[in-house]
Motif scaffolding. Structure first.
Motif, mmCIF file in Angstrom:
data_model
loop_
_atom_site.group_PDB
_atom_site.id
_atom_site.type_symbol
_atom_site.label_atom_id
_atom_site.label_comp_id
_atom_site.label_asym_id
_atom_site.label_seq_id
_atom_site.Cartn_x
_atom_site.Cartn_y
_atom_site.Cartn_z
ATOM 1 N N LYS A 167 0.698 -1.287 0.165
ATOM 2 C CA LYS A 167 0.002 0.181 -0.018
ATOM 3 C C LYS A 167 0.733 1.257 0.283
ATOM 4 O O LYS A 167 0.484 2.392 -0.506
ATOM 5 C CB LYS A 167 -1.104 -0.080 1.121
ATOM 6 N N GLY A 168 2.006 1.382 0.657
ATOM 7 C CA GLY A 168 2.988 2.361 0.775
ATOM 8 C C GLY A 168 3.451 2.833 -0.567
ATOM 9 O O GLY A 168 3.558 3.846 -1.038
ATOM 10 N N PHE A 169 3.787 1.696 -1.557
ATOM 11 C CA PHE A 169 4.056 1.944 -2.631
ATOM 12 C C PHE A 169 3.099 1.909 -4.052
ATOM 13 O O PHE A 169 3.304 1.977 -5.244
ATOM 14 C CB PHE A 169 5.063 1.102 -3.238
ATOM 15 N N GLY A 170 1.809 1.783 -3.469
ATOM 16 C CA GLY A 170 0.400 1.929 -4.341
ATOM 17 C C GLY A 170 0.639 0.546 -5.433
ATOM 18 O O GLY A 170 0.401 0.907 -6.693
ATOM 19 N N GLN A 214 -0.227 -4.272 -9.342
ATOM 20 C CA GLN A 214 1.030 -5.180 -9.710
ATOM 21 C C GLN A 214 0.914 -6.640 -8.722
ATOM 22 O O GLN A 214 1.040 -7.578 -9.506
ATOM 23 C CB GLN A 214 2.249 -4.471 -9.256
ATOM 24 N N GLU A 215 0.613 -6.448 -7.415
ATOM 25 C CA GLU A 215 0.490 -7.769 -6.787
ATOM 26 C C GLU A 215 -0.767 -8.607 -7.449
ATOM 27 O O GLU A 215 -0.658 -9.910 -7.332
ATOM 28 C CB GLU A 215 0.221 -7.645 -5.410
ATOM 29 N N SER A 216 -1.742 -7.924 -7.573
ATOM 30 C CA SER A 216 -2.903 -8.729 -8.266
ATOM 31 C C SER A 216 -2.791 -9.409 -9.450
ATOM 32 O O SER A 216 -3.140 -10.462 -9.611
ATOM 33 C CB SER A 216 -3.996 -7.586 -8.399
#
Length: 591
Positions: free
Chosen positions: A226-229, A233-235
């Motif tokens: 979350k800190g890097f928004g 990308q992870e999804s």
């Protein structure tokens, strides 16, 4: 219980394939009494099931034409008792075997988890925790089909099919011969499908472990994401993983669909249609009664249904064996404590540690330590300083026996460390890491972790020595405050003080402090430094520190650069020499 374990295997990883014979020897045979009870129950169940088609012939050919009400009541009583027997034996089968299967799963999970914890640190460095969770929790679940109702149902199906074939032959051998042709063809298709499916199930287990591993990392690192928004990308990474899983499942579904369509075409289609035509012909010419035809079709269903059921159970057994393949791989790995040379048991250690020409490499041909020589005398403090990646933590890992040297010798009280029983050494070891791990639960439970049976007085001494009470006194629940997963509800400094209190309570002879004060503010660091000074008295201590002001009183300071000892001496000696340590210290003093 030691299912699938082979401690004589010298390799860390051995590819294996669990055969049904091996599964029988290691899982089924030790529980043969329960399996025997299951087989007896299934035989009674299937015999009772054959009563209805038998009495259906009697009903049409004898009872109805004679209009004998007494015989009808007798027939209904027999059929009712048979149905009751079926219901009772079905209940007992599920109650006895299914419960035993779940107990076996819990046993195997505990066994695999114990095995995993016995493996060396290097194994965990190369394996995702989520993958291990999958292997411990999911791979063993298939055994329920070996010891549960699956295998017994398969045996019962074979028994029913054989009895049904015998009865069908007695009714009409030519019709029976016609039926056996499509049944045989279906059997060949099913065997081919099982051979195709097993490696797919094995790969599925690996993909499933990888996907769960990534998911575990994602959830653990949600603040970084979350800190890097980086949510999208992870999804996408996760979507790729679940798509691989889908593609694998699609392959197995193709084989399963082939078996299903084969059973529909060969058994329900060709067999049923042929029997209808042949039976109609025989009844029209008078060589077969309507009762015989009804009885034949019902017995035919009793023969075909188990065959279709066996194909489904066979698929489940194939999946079970694929999961046990992966379980056996883990069980074949050599625990770090079972190395044959480790025969020395340390009783009362002093803590005199010597590194003699020690080199180490994480990868072949890429040494990270080169010919390290030093002595950490009993009760002394050895500080390791240097730039990031210089090898400080590797030396600490070797001192803790988390790693083994590539060459050279490490001794503890003149005993070769590679020959020492690890549990006898580690019960004298205390570790406080830079990113200290706390378990979900209360502050009290985390401090008591190394000594769960410690008294309240010992606990309070550790709490006060680490100044944990400085912040717990402000909490409504004090030491019983719940801290969340990995201590997420606490500050970094608070977590570190709990970790230090835990080490103080353990009362070790050897202490490794890896950046133990790195997460503390200036005030907390001053408090902790006092408690650490008390903790280190009379104990062999290794300190890894970037804050050089905290190690002025160390008995020796080793400056590590590029995996070598560049300088050594006390704080005053190294300052006087104006070398690398002097540069690091004066630079920090100016900040």
């Amino acid at each position: 219980m030691r299912e699938f374990q082979n401690t004589s295997t010298p390799k860390n990883k051995k590819k294996s394939k669990v055969s049904m014979i091996k599964a029988f020897k290691t899982i089924i045979w030790p529980r043969r009494s329960l399996v025997f009870i299951g087989l007896v129950l299934i035989i009674f169940n299937r015999i009772a099931g054959l009563i209805l088609p038998w009495k259906s012939k009697t009903l049409l050919d004898d009872v109805v034409p004679s209009k004998d009400m007494g015989q009808l009541y007798e027939l209904l009583l027999i059929v009712g008792i048979a149905i009751l027997i079926q219901a009772t034996t079905s209940f007992l089968l599920t109650r006895i075997l299914s419960v035993q299967a779940q107990y076996l799963i819990s046993e195997l999970r505990a066994q695999v988890q114990k095995k995993v914890l016995s493996l060396p640190i290097s194994f965990f460095d190369n394996t995702k925790s989520g993958s291990l969770v999958s292997r411990i929790m999911s791979d063993v679940e298939g055994v329920r089909n070996l010891i549960g109702t699956g295998l017994v149902q398969m045996v019962g199906g074979i028994f029913t099919a054989i009895i049904s074939v015998g009865i069908l032959i007695s009714i009409n051998p030519w019709m029976t011969l016609f039926v056996l042709v499509p049944v045989t063809l279906f059997g060949l298709v099913a065997l081919k499908a099982f051979k195709y499916i097993r490696p797919i199930f094995r790969i599925r287990g690996e993909i499933n472990a990888q996907v769960k591993g990534r998911l575990t990392e994602t959830l653990a690192g949600v603040r970084v994401i979350k800190g890097f928004g980086a949510e999208e990308q992870e999804s996408k990474i996760f979507e790729k993983g679940v798509d691989r899983l889908f593609q694998n499942v699609k392959k197995s579904l193709t084989a399963t669909a082939l078996m299903t369509s084969s059973s529909t075409f060969l058994l329900a289609g060709i067999a049923s249609t042929g029997i209808m035509g042949i039976g109609g012909y025989y009844m029209m010419e008078g060589s077969m009664t309507p009762g015989q035809f009804l009885s034949f079709t019902m017995y035919l269903a009793f023969m075909i249904a188990p065959i279709v059921q066996m194909s489904n159970i066979g698929s489940q057994l194939t999946e079970a064996l694929a999961g046990l393949d992966r379980t056996e791989e883990l069980m074949n790995m050599t625990p770090e404590e079972e190395i044959e040379d480790r025969t020395i048991v340390l009783e009362d250690i002093k803590g005199d540690i010597i590194f003699d020409n020690v080199s180490f490499a994480y990868e072949e041909g890429k040494d990270v330590l080169h010919n390290i020589n030093f002595r950490a005398a009993s009760g002394s403090v050895t500080a390791l300083v240097g730039s990031s990646g210089s090898g400080k933590s590797t030396i600490a890992g070797l001192s803790a026996t988390f790693l083994n040297p590539k060459s050279g010798l490490i001794t503890i009280d003149n005993h070769d460390m590679s020959k020492v029983k690890l549990n006898s050494f580690r019960r004298n070891l205390g570790v406080v890491l830079q990113d200290e791990f706390l378990f979900e639960g209360s502050i009290r439970q985390n401090i008591l972790f190394p000594r769960p049976n410690a008294g309240e007085e010992q606990l309070q001494r550790a709490v006060q020595a680490a100044y944990v009470n400085e912040f717990t006194d402000r909490f409504d629940d004090g030491l019983d405050t719940l801290i969340g997963e990995r201590g997420v509800k606490l500050s970094g400094g608070q977590r570190q003080r709990i970790a230090i209190a835990r080490a103080i309570l353990a009362d070790p002879k050897i202490i490794i402090l890896d950046e133990a004060t790195s997460n503390l503010d200036t005030e907390s660091e001053a408090l902790i430094q006092k408690s650490l000074n008390e903790l280190m008295k009379g104990r062999t201590t290794f300190v890894i520190a970037h804050r050089l002001s905290t190690i002025k009183k160390a008995d020796q300071i080793l400056v590590i650069e590029s995996g070598k000892i560049a300088e050594r001496g006390t704080h005053d000696e190294l300052i006087a020499s104006e070398g690398r340590y002097f540069d690091l210290y004066t630079y920090q003093a100016r900040i």
